[in-house]
Design a protein around this motif. Sequence first.
Motif, mmCIF file in Angstrom:
data_model
loop_
_atom_site.group_PDB
_atom_site.id
_atom_site.type_symbol
_atom_site.label_atom_id
_atom_site.label_comp_id
_atom_site.label_asym_id
_atom_site.label_seq_id
_atom_site.Cartn_x
_atom_site.Cartn_y
_atom_site.Cartn_z
ATOM 1 N N TYR A 128 3.103 -1.704 -9.597
ATOM 2 C CA TYR A 128 4.374 -2.347 -9.877
ATOM 3 C C TYR A 128 4.174 -3.822 -10.217
ATOM 4 O O TYR A 128 3.518 -4.561 -9.484
ATOM 5 C CB TYR A 128 5.282 -2.203 -8.657
ATOM 6 C CG TYR A 128 6.714 -2.646 -8.857
ATOM 7 C CD1 TYR A 128 7.469 -2.165 -9.915
ATOM 8 C CD2 TYR A 128 7.312 -3.538 -7.966
ATOM 9 C CE1 TYR A 128 8.777 -2.555 -10.098
ATOM 10 C CE2 TYR A 128 8.630 -3.930 -8.131
ATOM 11 C CZ TYR A 128 9.356 -3.443 -9.199
ATOM 12 O OH TYR A 128 10.663 -3.842 -9.359
ATOM 13 N N LYS A 129 4.701 -4.229 -11.362
ATOM 14 C CA LYS A 129 4.644 -5.615 -11.824
ATOM 15 C C LYS A 129 3.209 -6.133 -11.961
ATOM 16 O O LYS A 129 2.940 -7.308 -11.718
ATOM 17 C CB LYS A 129 5.424 -6.541 -10.879
ATOM 18 C CG LYS A 129 6.916 -6.249 -10.779
ATOM 19 C CD LYS A 129 7.583 -7.207 -9.802
ATOM 20 C CE LYS A 129 9.066 -6.926 -9.653
ATOM 21 N NZ LYS A 129 9.709 -7.817 -8.647
ATOM 22 N N ASP A 130 2.273 -5.263 -12.316
ATOM 23 C CA ASP A 130 0.878 -5.705 -12.450
ATOM 24 C C ASP A 130 0.189 -4.869 -13.528
ATOM 25 O O ASP A 130 -0.580 -3.953 -13.248
ATOM 26 C CB ASP A 130 0.147 -5.557 -11.110
ATOM 27 C CG ASP A 130 -1.143 -6.386 -11.065
ATOM 28 O OD1 ASP A 130 -1.686 -6.690 -12.138
ATOM 29 O OD2 ASP A 130 -1.589 -6.713 -9.939
ATOM 30 N N ARG A 131 0.472 -5.208 -14.775
ATOM 31 C CA ARG A 131 -0.084 -4.453 -15.902
ATOM 32 C C ARG A 131 -1.602 -4.615 -16.003
ATOM 33 O O ARG A 131 -2.307 -3.672 -16.366
ATOM 34 C CB ARG A 131 0.573 -4.913 -17.208
ATOM 35 C CG ARG A 131 2.034 -4.519 -17.333
ATOM 36 C CD ARG A 131 2.582 -4.879 -18.705
ATOM 37 N NE ARG A 131 3.970 -4.468 -18.844
ATOM 38 C CZ ARG A 131 4.678 -4.613 -19.959
ATOM 39 N NH1 ARG A 131 4.115 -5.154 -21.037
ATOM 40 N NH2 ARG A 131 5.936 -4.217 -20.005
ATOM 41 N N GLU A 132 -2.098 -5.812 -15.680
ATOM 42 C CA GLU A 132 -3.535 -6.066 -15.791
ATOM 43 C C GLU A 132 -4.321 -5.180 -14.814
ATOM 44 O O GLU A 132 -5.303 -4.540 -15.192
ATOM 45 C CB GLU A 132 -3.823 -7.541 -15.503
ATOM 46 C CG GLU A 132 -5.279 -7.929 -15.713
ATOM 47 C CD GLU A 132 -5.523 -9.410 -15.486
ATOM 48 O OE1 GLU A 132 -6.684 -9.774 -15.219
ATOM 49 O OE2 GLU A 132 -4.549 -10.199 -15.566
ATOM 50 N N ALA A 133 -3.874 -5.133 -13.575
ATOM 51 C CA ALA A 133 -4.559 -4.293 -12.582
ATOM 52 C C ALA A 133 -4.425 -2.817 -12.925
ATOM 53 O O ALA A 133 -5.355 -2.030 -12.711
ATOM 54 C CB ALA A 133 -3.992 -4.565 -11.190
ATOM 55 N N THR A 134 -3.280 -2.417 -13.481
ATOM 56 C CA THR A 134 -3.072 -1.027 -13.887
ATOM 57 C C THR A 134 -4.046 -0.631 -14.987
ATOM 58 O O THR A 134 -4.687 0.421 -14.925
ATOM 59 C CB THR A 134 -1.629 -0.806 -14.369
ATOM 60 O OG1 THR A 134 -0.716 -1.108 -13.304
ATOM 61 C CG2 THR A 134 -1.406 0.620 -14.831
ATOM 62 N N ALA A 135 -4.163 -1.494 -15.994
ATOM 63 C CA ALA A 135 -5.063 -1.210 -17.115
ATOM 64 C C ALA A 135 -6.512 -1.125 -16.646
ATOM 65 O O ALA A 135 -7.280 -0.262 -17.101
ATOM 66 C CB ALA A 135 -4.920 -2.295 -18.183
#
Length: 447
Positions: A298-305
């Motif tokens: 949630y609210k963390d696209r960099e960590a998701t990618a």
Amino acid sequence: MLSVLLKHSGAKVLFVDSQLLEKAQGALELLSQSNASPPLLVVISEPGSPTPSTDIDYENLITNADPQFDIRWPVDECEPISINYTSGTTSKPKGVIYTHRGAYLNAIATVLMHEITSMPVYLWTVPMFHCNGWCLAWGVAAQGGTNICIRKVTAKVIFSSISLHKVTHMGGAPTVLNSIVNSPAGDRKPLPHKVALMTGGSSPPPQVLFQIEELGFTVIHIYGLTETYGPATACTWKPEWDSLPAEEKARTKSRQGLHHSGIEMDVKDPVTMKSVPQDGKTMGEVMFRGNTVMAGYYKDREATAEALAGGWFRSGDLAVRHDDGYIQLKDRSKDIVISGGENISTIEVESVLFGHPAILEAAVIARPDEHWGETPCAFVKLKEGCSASEEEIVKYCRDSLPHYMAPKTVVFEDIPKTSTGKVQKYVLREKAKAMGSISQTNGAPKI
């Protein structure tokens, strides 16, 4: 931590047990200092106790609610159903997004893995906030079960609850199992029947598995992460293993096993993304993909990618795969000790330490070393009334391990854990780092 998670999630309502009201109010006070909108506080009070006038009472809220309310069903099964925060054993907690589809599938899969039939009596020693209680907050309800909830997890309370309520199933981290097998005889009660105990969260030492089954529990060993909705694999038992010696059975059961039906698992080279050979020796990173992998952070696209790079969720756990396809964890990628160019599995060293009769808890991390780069450092907590010296423990390990794998340092102290019972190795790493190089103080250790 509570105030940080409330702010990050944007929670609009906070349900709090009256015994934790002071902590919740402290979190809301910190939240107000950051100019964030505080959530509505709903207090779950003890029967007969007053609720602060400024807050909403849970029972009154339910009693006065409209029974004909309109249910807002999700438009799409892939809509979020919850956000579950990681334990923060290696970094700050991240908000893992669960979907309705993933939660449903993992709840059903966990019921099957835990062999939960209809009308079970489930003892909650797994926190419900941890992966939604391994999705069994939903799964036990699906099977028409009775939930036995306790405020504090101790061996005495566990045995009493099983005896009083005829508990059929329970779950817990290996620390819970460890507390049971090391409990005083006066705290124990005979089990009314075999109790199915699902354990996971970290690799349970074979010695603990052996001892817990001697007490009358049937252990089901699972493995997973918050990002996989909790349980993702199980060490499914094979009939041919029944004839193995007891200690060999325990070592076999300590493997993480095979994936369940909602997910695909592999052990891959994290650079080439090729599967490692099933030789029980070659280490790779455990990776997952499928219905029960998180939608993202949630609210963390960099960590998701980063976590989902290459189309697989990268767990950060290192494992080998045996010729029958069963995986066995060797370490977290951040925890592996590299000494003189050799990879040392802290899990293997910890398993030996748990075999020492005086040791209650153990955790192994890397200590900086000018000569070897790193050497194993063991933090241990002794059983009450027992004693052991550093030299004795090092010798004990050397009798069972190659000398380079044995701890070069032993520290006697309580071991810090997260609220889910996992060892906070990052705390221990900081302590070991502050100790400096062992070679600076003792010269290069003899191996």
